[in-house]
Design an enzyme around this catalytic site. Structure first.
Site, PDB file in Angstrom:
ATOM      1  N   HIS A  78       8.308  32.298  34.755  1.00  0.00           N
ATOM      2  CA  HIS A  78       6.941  31.851  33.874  1.00  0.00           C
ATOM      3  C   HIS A  78       5.888  31.150  34.198  1.00  0.00           C
ATOM      4  O   HIS A  78       6.086  30.694  34.714  1.00  0.00           O
ATOM      5  CB  HIS A  78       8.016  31.264  32.538  1.00  0.00           C
ATOM      6  N   ASP A  80       3.382  29.625  32.817  1.00  0.00           N
ATOM      7  CA  ASP A  80       2.781  28.809  31.755  1.00  0.00           C
ATOM      8  C   ASP A  80       2.765  27.630  32.097  1.00  0.00           C
ATOM      9  O   ASP A  80       4.188  28.310  33.150  1.00  0.00           O
ATOM     10  CB  ASP A  80       2.878  29.214  30.341  1.00  0.00           C
ATOM     11  N   ASP A 111       7.292  24.634  38.816  1.00  0.00           N
ATOM     12  CA  ASP A 111       7.536  25.592  36.934  1.00  0.00           C
ATOM     13  C   ASP A 111       6.750  25.844  36.415  1.00  0.00           C
ATOM     14  O   ASP A 111       5.860  25.569  35.678  1.00  0.00           O
ATOM     15  CB  ASP A 111       8.396  23.507  36.549  1.00  0.00           C
ATOM     16  N   GLU A 144       6.949  29.599  28.535  1.00  0.00           N
ATOM     17  CA  GLU A 144       8.488  29.797  28.199  1.00  0.00           C
ATOM     18  C   GLU A 144       8.146  29.094  27.866  1.00  0.00           C
ATOM     19  O   GLU A 144       9.326  28.099  27.024  1.00  0.00           O
ATOM     20  CB  GLU A 144       9.499  29.799  29.606  1.00  0.00           C
ATOM     21  N   GLU A 145       7.459  27.842  28.341  1.00  0.00           N
ATOM     22  CA  GLU A 145       7.944  26.347  27.838  1.00  0.00           C
ATOM     23  C   GLU A 145       7.266  26.343  26.594  1.00  0.00           C
ATOM     24  O   GLU A 145       7.027  25.398  25.947  1.00  0.00           O
ATOM     25  CB  GLU A 145       6.304  25.467  28.698  1.00  0.00           C
ATOM     26  N   GLU A 171      13.043  29.911  37.981  1.00  0.00           N
ATOM     27  CA  GLU A 171      13.266  28.311  38.007  1.00  0.00           C
ATOM     28  C   GLU A 171      13.486  28.083  38.801  1.00  0.00           C
ATOM     29  O   GLU A 171      14.139  28.104  40.058  1.00  0.00           O
ATOM     30  CB  GLU A 171      13.484  27.809  36.808  1.00  0.00           C
ATOM     31  N   HIS A 376       6.534  18.799  35.675  1.00  0.00           N
ATOM     32  CA  HIS A 376       6.351  18.388  34.291  1.00  0.00           C
ATOM     33  C   HIS A 376       5.382  16.621  34.671  1.00  0.00           C
ATOM     34  O   HIS A 376       5.702  16.008  34.328  1.00  0.00           O
ATOM     35  CB  HIS A 376       6.934  18.096  33.164  1.00  0.00           C
TER      36      HIS A 376
END
Length: 406
Positions: A78, A80, A111, A144-145, A171, A376
């Protein structure tokens, strides 16, 4: 021919290009699922590497294809990211990033943009060495987020039908092979009351007060999860948490007539979707069934292209069997490239595996640079050596998978 050595030589020759590519895609903000610009940059790289097909799908995810073989292998990354929060709290530009002691710090570095260069270059290297014969190989750079699993779900079911035989999720796994994670379900509980002026609040029915006992029961349920209820020997313990709350009131001096809390319930294989719903509904006393409502959340927000794919926010848990050829191929790839055995693992957080393996039943594993604990955070980072080395894994895996399937 010593294929692992040839792969590592080609990876080493492309080291600077791989790192520069990663830094360039991290420098392009892709928060709130706005992945068009970063997708264009990735597509440009795939074109320069001679991919057979490069395009966006209807949702706006990026797709690159090599080959037309009968076995479909897809690499999922992903592209995003979550937001950056308060810009002033960062000690460096969160998009330009910084390199310190071999670590690259930037939003999305871990991530999950760190796996994209390795996947893109790894498939090209595999093609050049003839390792993709018999495969149709895809790179899938997605959002995906926003909602776990929605991008692959839309890709398979709404785009011209492509259903992979095998999936590798990029991931962060600390360069180990992962084979599953907990699922989750997002719920909301709403209490209804009756408004009244705060000066005579007893004439009303305070919706907030009705929720207090429910919140305490949820807290107690999470405690029971920590002590083993709905636990799994590999995936660990289930959990549940109140994550948000919204009150509806006529004014600050009026009794609220509606109160809503939102829940994140992490599921193991020991608890089905129906059991998870019934567990929460069971917290509501019979005499309040009409005044306290439990509902499953749905995603129906259009993507940046305007495409909508309605989907319940239930994300199944999954665990790939250790004996599966894809898992064994991943372990063999690690061993042949780096001469060591590494432990199998599972993620603590959720990935697109909720669709690939959990919903669609497609054999899946994870492999990527970095450690999910930095995701994050203001200290999100990825080791540059891992970003480069992961390329060798993605290049070598098709060969080991072909051998494992014989």
């Amino acid at each position: 021919m010593d294929i692992p050595s040839e792969i590592k030589q080609k990876v080493t020759a492309n080291r600077e290009r791989i790192i520069q590519f990663m830094r360039e895609i991290c420098a392009i903000p892709s928060m709130d699922s706005l992945i068009g610009p970063v997708g264009e940059r990735i597509q440009a790289e795939m074109r320069s590497l001679g991919y057979d097909e490069v395009r966006f799908d209807k949702m706006g995810n990026t797709i690159g294809r090599i080959g037309n073989g009968p076995k479909i292998l897809l690499y999922d990354s992903h592209i995003d990211t979550v937001g950056i929060g308060d810009r002033d709290e960062w000690g460096w530009d969160p998009f330009v990033g910084k390199v310190e002691n071999g670590l690259f710090y930037a939003r999305g570095a871990c991530d999950e943009k760190g796996s994209t260069p390795g996947m893109v270059y790894g498939l090209a290297i595999a093609r050049d060495l003839g390792l993709l014969d018999g495969y149709t190989a895809y790179y899938f750079g997605n959002m995906e987020e926003w909602c776990d699993g929605i991008a692959p779900n839309a890709f398979v079911e709404a785009d011209p039908m492509v259903k992979p035989d095998f999936v590798v999720i990029g991931e962060p796994t600390k360069m180990n092979v992962y084979r599953g994670h907990k699922g989750r379900i997002e719920l909301k509980i709403t209490t209804s009351g009756r408004s009244a002026h705060a000066a005579v609040h007893f004439l009303g029915d305070n919706a907030v007060y009705k929720m207090v006992s429910i919140i305490n029961l949820i807290r107690e349920l999470d405690r029971r999860f920590r002590f083993g209820q709905a636990s799994h020997t590999v995936l660990g313990n289930a959990s549940i948490a109140v994550t948000d709350a919204v009150v509806r009131t006529d004014s600050l001096n009026a009794v609220p007539n509606q109160f809503t809390i939102f829940l994140d319930h992490r599921l193991t294989l020991s608890e089905s979707h129906e059991e998870a719903m019934n567990l929460i509904k069971g917290l509501i006393p019979d005499y309040l069934q009409k005044e306290i409502i439990v509902e499953e959340l749905y995603s129906n927000i259009p993507s940046y292209t305007g495409f909508t794919f309605p989907m319940a926010k239930y994300f199944p848990p999954w665990l790939q069997e250790e004996s599966h050829p894809l898992v064994q191929a991943g372990l063999k790839t690690v061993c042949d490239l780096w001469g060591e055995e590494r432990p199998l693992g599972t993620w603590d957080f959720s990935t697109n595996g909720t669709y690939w393996a959990g919903k669609a039943g497609i054999p899946s594993i994870g492999f990527g640079p970095g450690d999910e604990v930095t995701a994050h955070t203001l200290l999100e980072h990825v080791p540059l050596d891992e970003v480069v080395d992961a390329t060798a894994f993605y290049a070598c895996l098709p060969l080991k998978l072909k051998a494992a399937l014989k």
